[in-house]
Enzyme design. Sequence first.
Site, PDB file in Angstrom:
ATOM      1  N   ASP A  32       7.313  -2.993 -93.286  1.00 31.75           N
ATOM      2  CA  ASP A  32       8.613  -3.747 -93.358  1.00 31.75           C
ATOM      3  C   ASP A  32       8.667  -4.838 -92.405  1.00 31.75           C
ATOM      4  O   ASP A  32       9.608  -5.726 -92.726  1.00 31.75           O
ATOM      5  CB  ASP A  32       9.803  -2.566 -93.028  1.00 31.75           C
ATOM      6  CG  ASP A  32      10.499  -2.377 -94.442  1.00 31.75           C
ATOM      7  OD1 ASP A  32      10.665  -3.042 -95.198  1.00 31.75           O
ATOM      8  OD2 ASP A  32      11.076  -0.988 -94.272  1.00 31.75           O
ATOM      9  N   GLN A  48      13.586   3.545 -95.681  1.00 30.92           N
ATOM     10  CA  GLN A  48      14.606   2.821 -96.639  1.00 30.92           C
ATOM     11  C   GLN A  48      16.026   2.902 -95.959  1.00 30.92           C
ATOM     12  O   GLN A  48      16.412   3.932 -95.264  1.00 30.92           O
ATOM     13  CB  GLN A  48      14.724   3.543 -98.284  1.00 30.92           C
ATOM     14  CG  GLN A  48      15.645   2.784 -98.994  1.00 30.92           C
ATOM     15  CD  GLN A  48      15.005   1.424 -99.424  1.00 30.92           C
ATOM     16  OE1 GLN A  48      13.748   1.306 -99.509  1.00 30.92           O
ATOM     17  NE2 GLN A  48      15.757   0.485 -99.883  1.00 30.92           N
ATOM     18  N   LYS A  58       9.614   0.746-105.889  1.00 26.15           N
ATOM     19  CA  LYS A  58       8.235   0.645-105.114  1.00 26.15           C
ATOM     20  C   LYS A  58       7.329   1.814-105.325  1.00 26.15           C
ATOM     21  O   LYS A  58       5.993   1.402-105.298  1.00 26.15           O
ATOM     22  CB  LYS A  58       8.987   0.869-103.553  1.00 26.15           C
ATOM     23  CG  LYS A  58       9.772  -0.302-102.880  1.00 26.15           C
ATOM     24  CD  LYS A  58      10.663   0.118-101.707  1.00 26.15           C
ATOM     25  CE  LYS A  58      11.418  -1.161-101.433  1.00 26.15           C
ATOM     26  NZ  LYS A  58      12.127  -0.890-100.435  1.00 26.15           N
TER      27      LYS A  58
HETATM   28  N1  GUN Z   1      17.234  -1.723 -97.651  1.00 21.82           N
HETATM   29  C1  GUN Z   1      17.373  -2.972 -98.388  1.00 21.82           C
HETATM   30  N2  GUN Z   1      15.992  -3.823 -98.209  1.00 21.82           N
HETATM   31  C2  GUN Z   1      15.173  -3.259 -97.484  1.00 21.82           C
HETATM   32  C3  GUN Z   1      14.016  -3.647 -97.181  1.00 21.82           C
HETATM   33  O1  GUN Z   1      13.493  -4.649 -97.214  1.00 21.82           O
HETATM   34  N3  GUN Z   1      13.312  -2.469 -96.381  1.00 21.82           N
HETATM   35  C4  GUN Z   1      13.906  -1.078 -96.182  1.00 21.82           C
HETATM   36  N4  GUN Z   1      13.131  -0.294 -95.458  1.00 21.82           N
HETATM   37  N5  GUN Z   1      15.073  -0.802 -96.295  1.00 21.82           N
HETATM   38  C5  GUN Z   1      15.805  -2.019 -97.412  1.00 21.82           C
END
Ligand code: GUN
Length: 300
Positions: free
Chosen positions: A133, A110, A66
Amino acid sequence: MLSEGLGLCYQPGVTTILDGKLIGQELREDVAKRVAAFTLKYGRKPGLHVVLAGADPASAVYVRNKEKSAHEAGFDGHVHRLQSDVSQEALLGIVERLNSDPNVDGILVQLPLPAHLNESAVLKAISAAKDVDGFHALNVGALWSKTPGLVPCTPRGCLYLLKRAEVKLSGARALVIGRSNIVGKPVAGLLLNESATVTIAHSRTQDLKERCLEADIIVAAVGIPRLVKGDWIKPGAAVIDVGMNRDEHGKLCGDVDFASAKERAGCITPVPGGVGPMTIAMLLDNTLLAAVAREAATVR
Ligand code: GUN
């Protein structure tokens, strides 16, 4: 008697492999152009801040990807790496600081968080306007009431791929396998908003094969390696595989048995290289959308 799947992607004997790597890259290039225009217009780069608590190896890889993609597309930002024993108060303090920082447009914490932390309290603390998100209750409510809001990235990526393949969504029978807050529930909401007839199945669903055989669209997001077999798929159906599993040999695989499923599907995503790359592209797009909305709301 099986009926043919809905949608333009179906030609008997022809399966379209939905290349998320390529489509995600196109989308990231498009976002990068819009980021450049934003930067010129507002004299600052849009900012994405990611909070990573603990040392989960998969999360570390996702966050690095990311970070790299955000910088390549011209975003400002930072990854806040925290020890696994970080306190709830310290984490909430960081979220609060990012909420009030005018140069921060997107905040992503995350998941999963270390077990001692209260995930729902942390997600609730993120400003809904910066919640790239789409996990904040206000954004969840916006999705289910079909009003404007930030939409979760992986579900947005799934819908984008279906639309790119020109799959007819209105009136289609869609089966979502998986009921997580991150993928299953929001992707079901998005399909419903497109007038699909949606069923949500999960690991306890009885007669899953029969439910699959009825579906024009299958979105598999349950985390069980190669659960969905080729002979569970209605000929011509669109198959979106969100799974990211390791099989008994340690090989990366989805929730769908790709080799047999591609013989029946009208279109199908591979793993890896299907939905995965779309998630990051949508995260960047969400961050830019949040930045533009925040600038539009700023009184100068
Ligand atoms: N962990 C797995 N997928 C995601 C996601 O799309 N966003 C976040 N914040 N954590 C994750």
